[in-house]
Design a protein around this motif. Structure first.
Motif, short mmCIF file in Angstrom:
data_model
loop_
_atom_site.label_atom_id
_atom_site.label_comp_id
_atom_site.label_asym_id
_atom_site.label_seq_id
_atom_site.Cartn_x
_atom_site.Cartn_y
_atom_site.Cartn_z
N ALA A 106 9.00 -6.62 29.16
CA ALA A 106 8.40 -7.77 28.49
C ALA A 106 7.84 -7.40 27.12
O ALA A 106 8.19 -8.03 26.11
N PHE A 107 6.99 -6.39 27.07
CA PHE A 107 6.40 -6.03 25.78
C PHE A 107 7.43 -5.42 24.85
O PHE A 107 7.40 -5.66 23.63
N GLY A 108 8.34 -4.63 25.37
CA GLY A 108 9.40 -4.07 24.53
C GLY A 108 10.27 -5.14 23.92
O GLY A 108 10.56 -5.12 22.72
N ALA A 109 10.68 -6.11 24.73
CA ALA A 109 11.54 -7.19 24.22
C ALA A 109 10.79 -8.04 23.19
O ALA A 109 11.37 -8.43 22.17
N LEU A 110 9.52 -8.30 23.44
CA LEU A 110 8.74 -9.07 22.46
C LEU A 110 8.58 -8.31 21.15
O LEU A 110 8.61 -8.91 20.07
N LEU A 111 8.43 -7.00 21.23
CA LEU A 111 8.38 -6.20 20.00
C LEU A 111 9.70 -6.27 19.24
O LEU A 111 9.71 -6.37 18.00
N VAL A 112 10.81 -6.23 19.97
CA VAL A 112 12.12 -6.36 19.32
C VAL A 112 12.22 -7.71 18.63
O VAL A 112 12.70 -7.80 17.48
N GLY A 133 15.06 -12.49 10.03
CA GLY A 133 14.71 -13.89 10.13
C GLY A 133 15.13 -14.52 11.45
O GLY A 133 15.12 -15.74 11.59
N TRP A 134 15.48 -13.71 12.43
CA TRP A 134 15.88 -14.23 13.74
C TRP A 134 14.67 -14.80 14.46
O TRP A 134 13.53 -14.48 14.14
N PHE A 135 14.90 -15.62 15.46
CA PHE A 135 13.86 -16.18 16.32
C PHE A 135 12.78 -16.89 15.50
O PHE A 135 11.59 -16.80 15.81
N GLY A 136 13.18 -17.58 14.46
CA GLY A 136 12.23 -18.34 13.66
C GLY A 136 11.43 -17.50 12.68
O GLY A 136 10.42 -17.97 12.15
N GLY A 137 11.86 -16.28 12.43
CA GLY A 137 11.14 -15.40 11.51
C GLY A 137 11.43 -15.73 10.06
O GLY A 137 12.27 -16.58 9.75
N LEU A 157 13.44 -10.56 5.72
CA LEU A 157 12.88 -9.40 5.02
C LEU A 157 12.24 -9.76 3.67
O LEU A 157 11.15 -9.27 3.35
N SER A 158 12.87 -10.61 2.89
CA SER A 158 12.32 -10.93 1.56
C SER A 158 10.95 -11.59 1.66
O SER A 158 10.00 -11.17 0.98
N ALA A 159 10.83 -12.61 2.51
CA ALA A 159 9.54 -13.30 2.66
C ALA A 159 8.51 -12.39 3.33
O ALA A 159 7.33 -12.41 2.94
N THR A 160 8.95 -11.60 4.30
CA THR A 160 8.03 -10.68 4.97
C THR A 160 7.53 -9.64 3.98
O THR A 160 6.35 -9.27 4.00
N ALA A 161 8.41 -9.16 3.10
CA ALA A 161 8.02 -8.19 2.08
C ALA A 161 6.95 -8.77 1.16
O ALA A 161 5.98 -8.08 0.81
N LYS A 162 7.09 -10.03 0.77
CA LYS A 162 6.07 -10.67 -0.06
C LYS A 162 4.74 -10.75 0.68
O LYS A 162 3.68 -10.51 0.10
N GLY A 163 4.82 -11.08 1.97
CA GLY A 163 3.61 -11.14 2.78
C GLY A 163 2.93 -9.78 2.89
O GLY A 163 1.70 -9.68 2.77
N PHE A 164 3.72 -8.75 3.10
CA PHE A 164 3.15 -7.40 3.18
C PHE A 164 2.52 -7.01 1.84
O PHE A 164 1.46 -6.40 1.81
N GLY A 165 3.18 -7.36 0.75
CA GLY A 165 2.63 -7.07 -0.57
C GLY A 165 1.30 -7.77 -0.78
O GLY A 165 0.36 -7.17 -1.33
N SER A 166 1.18 -9.01 -0.32
CA SER A 166 -0.07 -9.75 -0.49
C SER A 166 -1.19 -9.19 0.39
O SER A 166 -2.36 -9.40 0.12
#
Length: 181
Positions: A38-44, A53-57, A60-69
């Motif tokens: 369960a926890f392993g699959a949720l981490l994946v 951007g799978w599963f409603g994510g 990488l580009s948007a996540t990178a901006k978020g990490f930068g902020s």
């Protein structure tokens, strides 16, 4: 007659719950399998949300901006590192393979996630990464159980020393990440 029937039923039920090596599976083995998968699959899922951007994510580009902020610069590097760590740690946990290392990878990532979401408070903030961190820390100490690829292999490691080693490795990796961000 009733005693014989109950004994036969018990023997049949136990036989159905034998591991590959012929020993009876314990509830703890099944519980650890559920926890790991369960926890392993949720981490994946979380990792692939960041990377692809799978599963409603967001991808990488948007996540990178978020990490930068959040102060993780360069954002693309740290977003990729977080996504790959979640996917790698998650897959290894699902398989029950190299479990202390898998737990260390996931725990180090979750320590950073707790840090990054601390300002949002407990509920809706660091609660979820804290739950993940506690689950993988527990797995680091207990090991994967007998329903795993680690079980019975020469590289199988579990117990207090290996759990502590995984936690120490995770904390050191998380602190290095926080220091260089």
């Amino acid at each position: 007659m009733t005693t014989t029937t109950n004994t036969e039923a018990t023997t049949t039920d136990t036989a159905a719950l034998e591991s590959a090596d012929g020993s009876a599976l314990l509830g703890s083995d099944i519980g650890l399998l559920i926890l790991r998968v369960a926890f392993g699959a949720l981490l994946v899922v979380h990792g692939t949300q960041k990377l692809f951007g799978w599963f409603g994510g967001y991808g990488l580009s948007a996540t990178a901006k978020g990490f930068g902020s959040m102060g993780y610069t360069p954002g693309r590097f740290f977003a990729t590192l977080a996504g790959l760590s979640e996917v790698t740690g998650g897959v290894l946990l699902v398989l029950g393979l190299l479990t202390p290392l898998a737990a260390a990878i996931a725990l180090g990532t979750m320590i950073n996630a707790v840090h990054a979401s601390w300002g949002q408070g407990f509920s809706g903030g660091y609660e979820l990464p804290l739950v993940y961190a506690l689950a993988v820390a527990a797995i680091a100490f207990t090991g994967p159980g007998r329903i795993s690829l680690d079980h019975g292999r020469p590289w199988q490691r579990s117990g207090a020393a290996w759990g502590l080693g995984a936690v120490v490795l995770a904390v050191v990796a998380a602190l290095i990440t926080l220091a260089v961000r």
